[in-house]
Write an enzyme that holds these catalytic residues in place. Structure first.
Site, PDB file in Angstrom:
ATOM      1  N   ASP A 111       0.828  -1.214   0.000  1.00 39.57           N
ATOM      2  CA  ASP A 111       0.000   0.000   0.000  1.00 39.57           C
ATOM      3  C   ASP A 111       0.857   1.257   0.000  1.00 39.57           C
ATOM      4  O   ASP A 111       1.406   1.646   1.041  1.00 39.57           O
ATOM      5  CB  ASP A 111      -0.906  -0.031   1.246  1.00 39.57           C
ATOM      6  CG  ASP A 111      -1.771   1.210   1.361  1.00 39.57           C
ATOM      7  OD1 ASP A 111      -2.346   1.441   2.442  1.00 39.57           O
ATOM      8  OD2 ASP A 111      -1.856   1.967   0.362  1.00 39.57           O
ATOM      9  N   SER A 275      -1.123  16.318 -11.310  1.00 39.52           N
ATOM     10  CA  SER A 275      -1.400  15.921 -12.693  1.00 39.52           C
ATOM     11  C   SER A 275      -1.614  17.188 -13.530  1.00 39.52           C
ATOM     12  O   SER A 275      -2.138  18.192 -13.034  1.00 39.52           O
ATOM     13  CB  SER A 275      -2.664  15.046 -12.726  1.00 39.52           C
ATOM     14  OG  SER A 275      -3.177  14.936 -14.049  1.00 39.52           O
TER      15      SER A 275
HETATM   16  O1  LIG Z   1      -7.145   4.907   3.247  1.00 38.19           O
HETATM   17  C1  LIG Z   1      -6.313   5.784   3.212  1.00 38.19           C
HETATM   18  C2  LIG Z   1      -5.377   6.036   4.297  1.00 38.19           C
HETATM   19  C3  LIG Z   1      -4.127   5.492   4.347  1.00 38.19           C
HETATM   20  C4  LIG Z   1      -3.329   5.742   5.441  1.00 38.19           C
HETATM   21  C5  LIG Z   1      -3.820   6.530   6.452  1.00 38.19           C
HETATM   22  C6  LIG Z   1      -3.001   6.771   7.600  1.00 38.19           C
HETATM   23  C7  LIG Z   1      -3.394   7.345   8.773  1.00 38.19           C
HETATM   24  C8  LIG Z   1      -2.267   7.358   9.564  1.00 38.19           C
HETATM   25  C9  LIG Z   1      -1.239   6.791   8.815  1.00 38.19           C
HETATM   26  O2  LIG Z   1      -1.695   6.440   7.618  1.00 38.19           O
HETATM   27  N1  LIG Z   1      -5.062   7.081   6.415  1.00 38.19           N
HETATM   28  C10 LIG Z   1      -5.827   6.855   5.341  1.00 38.19           C
HETATM   29  O3  LIG Z   1      -7.041   7.390   5.206  1.00 38.19           O
HETATM   30  N2  LIG Z   1      -6.195   6.569   2.139  1.00 38.19           N
HETATM   31  C11 LIG Z   1      -6.923   6.289   0.933  1.00 38.19           C
HETATM   32  C12 LIG Z   1      -8.355   6.684   1.056  1.00 38.19           C
HETATM   33  C13 LIG Z   1      -8.732   7.768   1.769  1.00 38.19           C
HETATM   34  C14 LIG Z   1     -10.088   8.078   1.784  1.00 38.19           C
HETATM   35  C15 LIG Z   1     -10.974   7.287   1.098  1.00 38.19           C
HETATM   36  C16 LIG Z   1     -10.487   6.201   0.438  1.00 38.19           C
HETATM   37  N3  LIG Z   1      -9.193   5.918   0.423  1.00 38.19           N
HETATM   38  C17 LIG Z   1      -5.272   7.707   2.221  1.00 38.19           C
HETATM   39  C18 LIG Z   1      -4.195   7.622   1.255  1.00 38.19           C
HETATM   40  C19 LIG Z   1      -5.289   8.731   1.254  1.00 38.19           C
END
Ligand SMILES: O=C(c1ccc(-c2ccco2)nc1O)N(Cc1ccccn1)C1CC1
Length: 405
Positions: A111, A275
Protein backbone atom coordinates in the site's frame (compact mmCIF):
# COMPACT_ATOMS: atom_id res chain seq x y z
CA UNK A 1 44.33 -6.07 0.13
CA UNK A 2 43.70 -9.63 -1.15
CA UNK A 3 40.05 -9.48 -0.11
CA UNK A 4 39.54 -6.43 -2.27
CA UNK A 5 41.19 -8.14 -5.23
CA UNK A 6 38.89 -11.12 -4.84
CA UNK A 7 35.91 -8.82 -4.50
CA UNK A 8 37.04 -6.86 -7.54
CA UNK A 9 37.64 -10.01 -9.53
CA UNK A 10 34.17 -11.26 -8.65
CA UNK A 11 32.62 -7.96 -9.60
CA UNK A 12 34.58 -7.74 -12.81
CA UNK A 13 33.79 -11.34 -13.68
CA UNK A 14 30.12 -10.67 -13.11
CA UNK A 15 30.36 -7.54 -15.20
CA UNK A 16 32.44 -9.25 -17.90
CA UNK A 17 29.98 -12.14 -18.24
CA UNK A 18 27.31 -9.62 -19.04
CA UNK A 19 29.21 -8.61 -22.17
CA UNK A 20 30.44 -12.03 -23.40
CA UNK A 21 29.72 -12.60 -27.09
CA UNK A 22 27.58 -15.76 -27.18
CA UNK A 23 29.15 -18.74 -29.00
CA UNK A 24 28.05 -19.25 -32.62
CA UNK A 25 24.94 -21.39 -32.07
CA UNK A 26 23.26 -23.53 -34.70
CA UNK A 27 24.86 -21.95 -37.74
CA UNK A 28 26.15 -23.84 -40.81
CA UNK A 29 28.63 -22.67 -43.46
CA UNK A 30 25.73 -21.80 -45.75
CA UNK A 31 23.17 -20.45 -43.35
CA UNK A 32 23.19 -17.23 -41.40
CA UNK A 33 21.98 -16.53 -37.94
CA UNK A 34 20.87 -13.44 -36.14
CA UNK A 35 21.00 -13.31 -32.35
CA UNK A 36 18.77 -10.78 -30.67
CA UNK A 37 20.43 -9.17 -27.68
CA UNK A 38 18.32 -8.51 -24.58
CA UNK A 39 19.25 -5.78 -22.14
CA UNK A 40 19.90 -6.97 -18.58
CA UNK A 41 17.27 -5.01 -16.60
CA UNK A 42 19.23 -5.46 -13.38
CA UNK A 43 22.46 -3.96 -14.79
CA UNK A 44 23.26 -0.56 -13.34
CA UNK A 45 26.06 1.45 -15.02
CA UNK A 46 29.02 2.36 -12.84
CA UNK A 47 31.83 4.44 -14.37
CA UNK A 48 34.58 3.45 -11.94
CA UNK A 49 33.77 -0.25 -12.41
CA UNK A 50 33.92 0.10 -16.22
CA UNK A 51 37.27 1.85 -15.93
CA UNK A 52 38.61 -0.79 -13.53
CA UNK A 53 37.55 -3.51 -16.00
CA UNK A 54 39.60 -1.83 -18.72
CA UNK A 55 42.71 -1.64 -16.50
CA UNK A 56 42.29 -5.29 -15.52
CA UNK A 57 41.70 -6.38 -19.15
CA UNK A 58 45.11 -5.04 -20.17
CA UNK A 59 46.86 -6.05 -16.96
CA UNK A 60 47.40 -2.48 -15.84
CA UNK A 61 47.67 -1.90 -12.06
CA UNK A 62 44.62 -0.24 -10.46
CA UNK A 63 45.26 3.28 -9.12
CA UNK A 64 44.57 3.39 -5.35
CA UNK A 65 41.58 5.77 -5.70
CA UNK A 66 39.97 3.51 -8.25
CA UNK A 67 40.44 0.48 -6.00
CA UNK A 68 38.56 2.27 -3.20
CA UNK A 69 35.84 3.57 -5.53
CA UNK A 70 35.18 0.08 -6.88
CA UNK A 71 35.17 -1.45 -3.40
CA UNK A 72 32.44 1.00 -2.37
CA UNK A 73 30.33 0.31 -5.47
CA UNK A 74 30.50 -3.47 -5.16
CA UNK A 75 28.70 -3.34 -1.80
CA UNK A 76 25.51 -1.79 -3.24
CA UNK A 77 24.31 -4.67 -5.34
CA UNK A 78 20.88 -5.52 -3.99
CA UNK A 79 17.58 -5.58 -5.82
CA UNK A 80 14.25 -7.33 -5.32
CA UNK A 81 11.39 -8.46 -7.51
CA UNK A 82 8.11 -9.97 -6.38
CA UNK A 83 4.89 -10.98 -8.14
CA UNK A 84 1.67 -9.30 -7.01
CA UNK A 85 -1.63 -11.01 -7.78
CA UNK A 86 -5.05 -9.34 -8.18
CA UNK A 87 -8.04 -10.56 -6.22
CA UNK A 88 -11.51 -10.63 -7.83
CA UNK A 89 -12.31 -7.45 -9.81
CA UNK A 90 -8.72 -6.29 -9.09
CA UNK A 91 -10.12 -4.97 -5.76
CA UNK A 92 -6.64 -5.40 -4.27
CA UNK A 93 -3.33 -7.04 -5.14
CA UNK A 94 -1.69 -9.53 -2.77
CA UNK A 95 2.07 -10.05 -2.51
CA UNK A 96 3.95 -12.85 -0.65
CA UNK A 97 6.15 -11.52 2.18
CA UNK A 98 8.36 -13.77 4.33
CA UNK A 99 8.69 -12.87 8.01
CA UNK A 100 10.91 -14.42 10.70
CA UNK A 101 13.01 -17.57 11.08
CA UNK A 102 11.99 -20.06 9.84
CA UNK A 103 10.12 -17.99 7.26
CA UNK A 104 6.42 -17.41 7.79
CA UNK A 105 5.02 -16.31 4.42
CA UNK A 106 1.96 -14.04 4.47
CA UNK A 107 0.13 -12.46 1.52
CA UNK A 108 0.09 -8.71 2.13
CA UNK A 109 -1.55 -5.74 0.41
CA UNK A 110 1.36 -3.49 -0.67
CA UNK A 111 0.00 0.00 0.00
CA UNK A 112 1.77 3.15 -1.24
CA UNK A 113 -0.98 5.10 0.59
CA UNK A 114 0.10 4.11 4.11
CA UNK A 115 3.29 3.40 6.05
CA UNK A 116 2.63 0.57 8.51
CA UNK A 117 3.62 -3.07 7.93
CA UNK A 118 0.94 -4.81 9.96
CA UNK A 119 -0.13 -8.45 9.96
CA UNK A 120 -2.78 -10.78 11.30
CA UNK A 121 -1.04 -12.52 14.18
CA UNK A 122 -1.29 -15.10 16.95
CA UNK A 123 -2.43 -12.13 19.05
CA UNK A 124 -5.49 -11.41 16.85
CA UNK A 125 -8.66 -12.69 18.57
CA UNK A 126 -9.81 -15.92 16.89
CA UNK A 127 -13.25 -14.31 16.38
CA UNK A 128 -11.61 -11.71 14.14
CA UNK A 129 -9.66 -14.21 12.01
CA UNK A 130 -11.47 -15.92 9.12
CA UNK A 131 -8.98 -17.87 7.01
CA UNK A 132 -6.05 -15.47 7.08
CA UNK A 133 -2.48 -16.75 7.63
CA UNK A 134 -1.16 -15.30 10.89
CA UNK A 135 2.36 -14.32 12.02
CA UNK A 136 3.37 -16.04 15.27
CA UNK A 137 6.36 -14.16 16.73
CA UNK A 138 6.91 -16.88 19.38
CA UNK A 139 7.76 -19.29 16.54
CA UNK A 140 10.39 -16.99 15.07
CA UNK A 141 13.93 -17.23 16.52
CA UNK A 142 14.71 -13.76 15.14
CA UNK A 143 11.62 -11.97 16.57
CA UNK A 144 12.25 -9.44 19.31
CA UNK A 145 9.36 -7.59 20.96
CA UNK A 146 9.70 -3.79 20.70
CA UNK A 147 9.01 -3.01 24.35
CA UNK A 148 6.19 -0.53 24.98
CA UNK A 149 5.43 0.02 21.29
CA UNK A 150 1.86 0.11 20.02
CA UNK A 151 0.18 1.09 16.76
CA UNK A 152 -3.28 2.02 15.54
CA UNK A 153 -4.44 2.99 12.05
CA UNK A 154 -7.74 4.03 10.44
CA UNK A 155 -8.10 3.97 6.66
CA UNK A 156 -10.21 6.20 4.46
CA UNK A 157 -12.76 3.47 3.84
CA UNK A 158 -13.41 3.32 7.60
CA UNK A 159 -11.47 0.12 8.20
CA UNK A 160 -9.00 -0.02 11.11
CA UNK A 161 -6.55 -2.17 13.05
CA UNK A 162 -4.20 -1.89 16.03
CA UNK A 163 -1.73 -3.89 18.14
CA UNK A 164 1.89 -4.20 19.30
CA UNK A 165 5.24 -4.48 17.53
CA UNK A 166 8.05 -7.02 16.95
CA UNK A 167 11.35 -6.46 15.16
CA UNK A 168 12.01 -9.34 12.79
CA UNK A 169 13.59 -10.28 9.46
CA UNK A 170 11.40 -9.48 6.44
CA UNK A 171 12.07 -10.62 2.86
CA UNK A 172 10.19 -9.38 -0.22
CA UNK A 173 11.16 -10.76 -3.62
CA UNK A 174 14.64 -11.78 -2.46
CA UNK A 175 15.34 -8.43 -0.76
CA UNK A 176 15.86 -8.80 3.01
CA UNK A 177 15.65 -6.27 5.84
CA UNK A 178 17.11 -7.89 8.94
CA UNK A 179 15.33 -5.64 11.48
CA UNK A 180 11.91 -4.52 10.24
CA UNK A 181 9.10 -3.35 12.54
CA UNK A 182 6.38 -5.96 12.10
CA UNK A 183 3.15 -4.64 13.62
CA UNK A 184 1.14 -7.55 15.05
CA UNK A 185 -2.63 -7.00 15.09
CA UNK A 186 -4.45 -7.41 18.41
CA UNK A 187 -7.63 -5.98 16.84
CA UNK A 188 -8.89 -5.68 13.24
CA UNK A 189 -12.18 -4.22 11.96
CA UNK A 190 -14.82 -6.32 10.19
CA UNK A 191 -13.63 -5.19 6.73
CA UNK A 192 -10.30 -6.93 7.35
CA UNK A 193 -11.84 -9.99 9.05
CA UNK A 194 -14.09 -10.58 6.03
CA UNK A 195 -11.22 -10.22 3.53
CA UNK A 196 -10.03 -13.80 4.08
CA UNK A 197 -7.14 -13.76 1.58
CA UNK A 198 -5.55 -10.56 2.95
CA UNK A 199 -3.06 -11.26 5.78
CA UNK A 200 -2.16 -7.59 6.35
CA UNK A 201 -0.63 -4.48 4.76
CA UNK A 202 2.89 -3.47 3.76
CA UNK A 203 3.00 0.33 3.67
CA UNK A 204 5.31 2.06 1.19
CA UNK A 205 4.29 5.68 1.76
CA UNK A 206 6.69 7.89 3.75
CA UNK A 207 7.77 6.82 7.24
CA UNK A 208 6.59 10.18 8.63
CA UNK A 209 3.03 8.80 8.83
CA UNK A 210 3.94 5.46 10.42
CA UNK A 211 1.60 5.11 13.43
CA UNK A 212 3.87 3.24 15.91
CA UNK A 213 4.15 5.01 19.26
CA UNK A 214 6.12 6.20 21.22
CA UNK A 215 8.79 5.83 18.49
CA UNK A 216 7.76 5.93 14.83
CA UNK A 217 9.17 3.05 12.75
CA UNK A 218 10.58 2.96 9.22
CA UNK A 219 8.88 1.34 6.23
CA UNK A 220 10.40 -1.72 4.53
CA UNK A 221 11.54 0.50 1.64
CA UNK A 222 13.15 3.09 3.92
CA UNK A 223 15.04 0.30 5.71
CA UNK A 224 16.14 -1.32 2.43
CA UNK A 225 16.88 1.86 0.47
CA UNK A 226 20.56 2.33 1.40
CA UNK A 227 21.45 -1.19 0.23
CA UNK A 228 19.63 -0.96 -3.11
CA UNK A 229 21.43 -0.36 -6.42
CA UNK A 230 19.13 2.62 -6.82
CA UNK A 231 16.84 4.14 -4.12
CA UNK A 232 13.62 3.34 -5.98
CA UNK A 233 10.81 0.82 -6.27
CA UNK A 234 8.41 0.33 -9.17
CA UNK A 235 4.77 -0.76 -9.41
CA UNK A 236 3.65 -2.70 -12.46
CA UNK A 237 0.05 -3.69 -11.69
CA UNK A 238 -2.00 -5.42 -14.40
CA UNK A 239 -5.69 -5.90 -15.12
CA UNK A 240 -6.81 -9.40 -14.17
CA UNK A 241 -3.35 -10.92 -14.08
CA UNK A 242 -0.20 -10.83 -11.92
CA UNK A 243 2.20 -7.92 -12.07
CA UNK A 244 5.36 -6.99 -10.16
CA UNK A 245 6.79 -4.76 -7.50
CA UNK A 246 10.54 -4.31 -8.13
CA UNK A 247 13.08 -2.77 -5.78
CA UNK A 248 16.35 -1.05 -6.71
CA UNK A 249 16.15 -1.17 -10.50
CA UNK A 250 14.02 -0.29 -13.50
CA UNK A 251 13.00 -3.14 -15.80
CA UNK A 252 13.29 -1.40 -19.14
CA UNK A 253 11.27 -4.20 -20.75
CA UNK A 254 8.22 -3.48 -18.61
CA UNK A 255 7.03 -0.30 -20.33
CA UNK A 256 6.80 1.40 -23.70
CA UNK A 257 8.16 4.80 -24.70
CA UNK A 258 9.90 6.86 -22.04
CA UNK A 259 9.30 7.49 -18.33
CA UNK A 260 8.10 11.00 -17.46
CA UNK A 261 9.11 12.14 -13.99
CA UNK A 262 7.09 14.58 -11.90
CA UNK A 263 7.96 16.08 -8.49
CA UNK A 264 6.49 14.65 -5.28
CA UNK A 265 5.33 16.69 -2.27
CA UNK A 266 5.71 14.25 0.64
CA UNK A 267 4.72 16.78 3.33
CA UNK A 268 1.54 14.79 4.13
CA UNK A 269 3.44 11.49 4.01
CA UNK A 270 2.02 10.42 0.63
CA UNK A 271 3.45 10.11 -2.91
CA UNK A 272 1.61 13.32 -3.85
CA UNK A 273 2.01 14.90 -7.28
CA UNK A 274 0.18 17.35 -9.55
CA UNK A 275 -1.40 15.92 -12.69
CA UNK A 276 -1.32 18.33 -15.67
CA UNK A 277 -4.94 17.54 -16.57
CA UNK A 278 -7.18 14.98 -18.23
CA UNK A 279 -9.15 14.03 -21.30
CA UNK A 280 -12.39 12.08 -21.66
CA UNK A 281 -12.59 9.76 -24.63
CA UNK A 282 -11.51 11.53 -27.83
CA UNK A 283 -12.36 15.00 -26.49
CA UNK A 284 -9.63 17.64 -26.16
CA UNK A 285 -7.18 17.54 -23.25
CA UNK A 286 -8.21 19.77 -20.34
CA UNK A 287 -5.07 21.44 -18.94
CA UNK A 288 -5.79 21.83 -15.24
CA UNK A 289 -3.64 21.03 -12.20
CA UNK A 290 -5.03 18.16 -10.14
CA UNK A 291 -3.22 17.31 -6.91
CA UNK A 292 -3.36 13.63 -6.04
CA UNK A 293 -1.51 10.62 -4.70
CA UNK A 294 -0.32 7.36 -6.23
CA UNK A 295 -2.03 4.82 -3.97
CA UNK A 296 -1.72 1.09 -4.72
CA UNK A 297 -3.88 0.41 -1.64
CA UNK A 298 -6.96 2.14 -3.05
CA UNK A 299 -8.94 0.22 -5.68
CA UNK A 300 -10.59 3.03 -7.58
CA UNK A 301 -9.67 6.32 -9.28
CA UNK A 302 -11.02 9.14 -7.07
CA UNK A 303 -11.12 12.54 -8.81
CA UNK A 304 -12.55 16.05 -8.25
CA UNK A 305 -16.36 16.29 -8.65
CA UNK A 306 -16.04 18.50 -11.75
CA UNK A 307 -14.05 15.81 -13.56
CA UNK A 308 -16.30 12.96 -12.42
CA UNK A 309 -19.43 14.83 -13.52
CA UNK A 310 -17.86 15.59 -16.91
CA UNK A 311 -16.91 11.92 -17.34
CA UNK A 312 -20.34 10.42 -16.59
CA UNK A 313 -22.03 13.10 -18.71
CA UNK A 314 -20.57 11.12 -21.62
CA UNK A 315 -22.15 7.87 -20.38
CA UNK A 316 -25.84 7.44 -21.27
CA UNK A 317 -27.75 5.94 -18.38
CA UNK A 318 -25.10 6.85 -15.82
CA UNK A 319 -26.36 8.33 -12.55
CA UNK A 320 -25.28 8.92 -8.97
CA UNK A 321 -26.94 6.17 -6.90
CA UNK A 322 -27.03 7.23 -3.24
CA UNK A 323 -27.81 3.65 -2.15
CA UNK A 324 -24.49 2.59 -3.74
CA UNK A 325 -22.63 5.74 -2.71
CA UNK A 326 -21.35 6.37 -6.19
CA UNK A 327 -21.97 6.56 -9.96
CA UNK A 328 -23.50 3.51 -11.63
CA UNK A 329 -24.46 2.75 -15.25
CA UNK A 330 -25.89 -0.08 -17.38
CA UNK A 331 -23.21 -2.83 -17.55
CA UNK A 332 -23.72 -3.06 -21.32
CA UNK A 333 -22.88 0.60 -21.95
CA UNK A 334 -19.79 1.69 -23.92
CA UNK A 335 -17.62 3.90 -21.71
CA UNK A 336 -15.06 6.49 -22.83
CA UNK A 337 -11.37 6.04 -21.96
CA UNK A 338 -9.91 8.40 -19.35
CA UNK A 339 -6.57 10.11 -20.03
CA UNK A 340 -4.33 11.18 -17.13
CA UNK A 341 -1.86 14.01 -17.84
CA UNK A 342 1.61 13.68 -16.34
CA UNK A 343 3.48 16.72 -17.65
CA UNK A 344 3.30 16.40 -21.42
CA UNK A 345 2.84 12.61 -21.18
CA UNK A 346 -0.59 10.99 -21.45
CA UNK A 347 -1.55 7.78 -19.62
CA UNK A 348 -4.71 6.28 -21.08
CA UNK A 349 -6.93 4.37 -18.66
CA UNK A 350 -8.96 2.04 -20.92
CA UNK A 351 -12.74 2.17 -20.64
CA UNK A 352 -12.83 -1.50 -19.61
CA UNK A 353 -10.94 -0.65 -16.42
CA UNK A 354 -13.65 1.93 -15.55
CA UNK A 355 -16.45 -0.62 -15.84
CA UNK A 356 -15.50 -1.77 -12.36
CA UNK A 357 -18.03 -4.42 -11.27
CA UNK A 358 -21.74 -5.30 -11.20
CA UNK A 359 -23.56 -3.93 -8.13
CA UNK A 360 -25.53 -7.18 -7.76
CA UNK A 361 -25.92 -10.67 -9.16
CA UNK A 362 -28.25 -9.59 -11.95
CA UNK A 363 -25.25 -8.02 -13.71
CA UNK A 364 -27.48 -5.32 -15.15
CA UNK A 365 -26.06 -2.31 -13.31
CA UNK A 366 -22.33 -1.68 -12.84
CA UNK A 367 -20.33 0.49 -10.42
CA UNK A 368 -17.92 3.02 -11.91
CA UNK A 369 -14.15 2.84 -11.43
CA UNK A 370 -14.07 6.66 -11.49
CA UNK A 371 -15.67 8.19 -8.39
CA UNK A 372 -15.52 11.45 -6.40
CA UNK A 373 -12.62 12.39 -4.12
CA UNK A 374 -14.85 14.76 -2.12
CA UNK A 375 -13.92 15.00 1.54
CA UNK A 376 -10.41 13.62 1.05
CA UNK A 377 -8.72 16.85 0.00
CA UNK A 378 -6.85 15.39 -2.97
CA UNK A 379 -7.34 12.92 -5.83
CA UNK A 380 -6.41 9.29 -5.37
CA UNK A 381 -4.85 7.55 -8.37
CA UNK A 382 -5.65 4.01 -7.22
CA UNK A 383 -5.37 0.66 -8.99
CA UNK A 384 -7.81 1.60 -11.80
CA UNK A 385 -5.23 4.17 -12.98
CA UNK A 386 -2.01 2.47 -11.80
CA UNK A 387 -2.70 -0.72 -13.79
CA UNK A 388 -2.54 1.37 -16.96
CA UNK A 389 1.02 2.49 -16.16
CA UNK A 390 4.53 1.54 -15.08
CA UNK A 391 5.21 3.73 -12.05
CA UNK A 392 8.61 4.55 -10.52
CA UNK A 393 8.54 5.60 -6.86
CA UNK A 394 11.89 7.41 -6.59
CA UNK A 395 12.96 7.73 -2.95
CA UNK A 396 16.24 9.36 -3.94
CA UNK A 397 14.92 12.36 -5.86
CA UNK A 398 11.42 12.20 -4.26
CA UNK A 399 9.71 12.03 -7.62
CA UNK A 400 7.28 9.77 -9.46
CA UNK A 401 7.97 8.35 -12.91
CA UNK A 402 5.09 7.35 -15.21
CA UNK A 403 5.22 5.35 -18.43
CA UNK A 404 2.63 3.64 -20.61
CA UNK A 405 2.92 -0.10 -21.17
O1 LIG B 1 -7.14 4.91 3.25
C1 LIG B 1 -6.31 5.78 3.21
C2 LIG B 1 -5.38 6.04 4.30
C3 LIG B 1 -4.13 5.49 4.35
C4 LIG B 1 -3.33 5.74 5.44
C5 LIG B 1 -3.82 6.53 6.45
C6 LIG B 1 -3.00 6.77 7.60
C7 LIG B 1 -3.39 7.35 8.77
C8 LIG B 1 -2.27 7.36 9.56
C9 LIG B 1 -1.24 6.79 8.81
O2 LIG B 1 -1.70 6.44 7.62
N1 LIG B 1 -5.06 7.08 6.41
C10 LIG B 1 -5.83 6.86 5.34
O3 LIG B 1 -7.04 7.39 5.21
N2 LIG B 1 -6.19 6.57 2.14
C11 LIG B 1 -6.92 6.29 0.93
C12 LIG B 1 -8.36 6.68 1.06
C13 LIG B 1 -8.73 7.77 1.77
C14 LIG B 1 -10.09 8.08 1.78
C15 LIG B 1 -10.97 7.29 1.10
C16 LIG B 1 -10.49 6.20 0.44
N3 LIG B 1 -9.19 5.92 0.42
C17 LIG B 1 -5.27 7.71 2.22
C18 LIG B 1 -4.20 7.62 1.26
C19 LIG B 1 -5.29 8.73 1.25
Amino acid sequence: MPALTALLTAALAAGALAGTIPPRIGTTDKGTASLTQVRNPHFVRHGPLALAKAYQKYGAPLPEDLKVAVANIVQKRTTGSVVTTPQQYDVEYLTPVSIGTPAQTLNLDVDTGSSDLWVFSSETPKSEVSGQTVYTPNKSSTAEKLAGATWEITYGDGSSSSGDVYMDKVTVGGLTVSAQAVEAAKQVSDEFTSDSQNDGLLGLAFSTINTVQPTRQKTFFDNAKSALNSPIFTADLKAGKPGHYNFGYIDTGAYTGSITYTPVDNSQGFWMFTSSGYAIGSASFQSTSIEGIADTGTTLLLLPDSVVTAYYKQVSGAKYDSSQGGYVFPCSITLPNFVVGIGSTRITVPAKYINYAPIDSTGRTCFGGVQSDSGIGFAIYGDIALKAAFVVFDGGKTQLGWASK
